[in-house]
Design a protein around this motif. Structure first.
Motif, PDB file in Angstrom:
ATOM      1  N   GLU A  14     -14.868 -56.413  69.753  1.00  0.00           N
ATOM      2  CA  GLU A  14     -15.364 -57.152  70.914  1.00  0.00           C
ATOM      3  C   GLU A  14     -16.031 -56.200  71.899  1.00  0.00           C
ATOM      4  N   GLU A  15     -15.454 -55.043  72.086  1.00  0.00           N
ATOM      5  CA  GLU A  15     -16.018 -54.048  72.996  1.00  0.00           C
ATOM      6  C   GLU A  15     -17.358 -53.520  72.477  1.00  0.00           C
ATOM      7  N   LEU A  16     -17.452 -53.287  71.180  1.00  0.00           N
ATOM      8  CA  LEU A  16     -18.702 -52.821  70.578  1.00  0.00           C
ATOM      9  C   LEU A  16     -19.792 -53.875  70.715  1.00  0.00           C
ATOM     10  N   ARG A  17     -19.445 -55.125  70.498  1.00  0.00           N
ATOM     11  CA  ARG A  17     -20.413 -56.218  70.634  1.00  0.00           C
ATOM     12  C   ARG A  17     -20.882 -56.339  72.072  1.00  0.00           C
ATOM     13  N   ARG A  18     -19.962 -56.183  73.015  1.00  0.00           N
ATOM     14  CA  ARG A  18     -20.310 -56.246  74.437  1.00  0.00           C
ATOM     15  C   ARG A  18     -21.295 -55.136  74.778  1.00  0.00           C
ATOM     16  N   ASP A  19     -21.025 -53.919  74.307  1.00  0.00           N
ATOM     17  CA  ASP A  19     -21.927 -52.791  74.552  1.00  0.00           C
ATOM     18  C   ASP A  19     -23.305 -53.045  73.957  1.00  0.00           C
ATOM     19  N   GLU A  20     -23.339 -53.599  72.754  1.00  0.00           N
ATOM     20  CA  GLU A  20     -24.608 -53.907  72.097  1.00  0.00           C
ATOM     21  C   GLU A  20     -25.410 -54.930  72.910  1.00  0.00           C
ATOM     22  N   LEU A  21     -24.733 -55.973  73.361  1.00  0.00           N
ATOM     23  CA  LEU A  21     -25.402 -57.002  74.161  1.00  0.00           C
ATOM     24  C   LEU A  21     -25.931 -56.437  75.475  1.00  0.00           C
ATOM     25  N   LEU A  22     -25.148 -55.576  76.107  1.00  0.00           N
ATOM     26  CA  LEU A  22     -25.605 -54.958  77.355  1.00  0.00           C
ATOM     27  C   LEU A  22     -26.855 -54.113  77.134  1.00  0.00           C
ATOM     28  N   ARG A  23     -26.912 -53.368  76.040  1.00  0.00           N
ATOM     29  CA  ARG A  23     -28.102 -52.560  75.736  1.00  0.00           C
ATOM     30  C   ARG A  23     -29.327 -53.442  75.516  1.00  0.00           C
ATOM     31  N   ILE A  24     -29.154 -54.533  74.785  1.00  0.00           N
ATOM     32  CA  ILE A  24     -30.265 -55.456  74.519  1.00  0.00           C
ATOM     33  C   ILE A  24     -30.761 -56.074  75.823  1.00  0.00           C
ATOM     34  N   ILE A  25     -29.839 -56.526  76.647  1.00  0.00           N
ATOM     35  CA  ILE A  25     -30.204 -57.144  77.922  1.00  0.00           C
ATOM     36  C   ILE A  25     -30.881 -56.125  78.836  1.00  0.00           C
ATOM     37  N   GLU A  26     -30.347 -54.906  78.884  1.00  0.00           N
ATOM     38  CA  GLU A  26     -30.934 -53.875  79.741  1.00  0.00           C
ATOM     39  C   GLU A  26     -32.374 -53.565  79.328  1.00  0.00           C
ATOM     40  N   ARG A  27     -32.626 -53.410  78.037  1.00  0.00           N
ATOM     41  CA  ARG A  27     -33.991 -53.139  77.562  1.00  0.00           C
ATOM     42  C   ARG A  27     -34.923 -54.288  77.917  1.00  0.00           C
ATOM     43  N   SER A  28     -34.447 -55.509  77.773  1.00  0.00           N
ATOM     44  CA  SER A  28     -35.270 -56.682  78.073  1.00  0.00           C
ATOM     45  C   SER A  28     -35.579 -56.780  79.559  1.00  0.00           C
ATOM     46  N   VAL A  29     -34.587 -56.554  80.400  1.00  0.00           N
ATOM     47  CA  VAL A  29     -34.765 -56.650  81.852  1.00  0.00           C
ATOM     48  C   VAL A  29     -35.732 -55.580  82.343  1.00  0.00           C
TER      49      VAL A  29
END
Length: 53
Positions: free
Chosen positions: A13-28
């Motif tokens: 769950e923590e790894l998935r959260r980190d992955e999602l944060l990276r994707i969102i950060e790049r998009s933003v």
């Protein structure tokens, strides 16, 4: 033989959260100012953003 996935659930769950944060950060980072303002407004009205003064 039954395999138990529960031992690593928290880590997965923590790894998935980190992955999602990276994707969102790049998009933003690629949004225009107008798009950022719209996103900010939307997140503010949904109480996803809590600013401290």
């Amino acid at each position: 033989m039954e395999y138990n996935h529960f031992h690593s659930f928290g880590q997965d769950e923590e790894l998935r959260r980190d992955e999602l944060l990276r994707i969102i950060e790049r998009s933003v980072q690629q949004l225009t100012l107008q798009e950022l303002e719209a996103l900010y407004y939307d997140m503010s009205t949904k109480n996803y953003i809590h600013e401290s003064i």
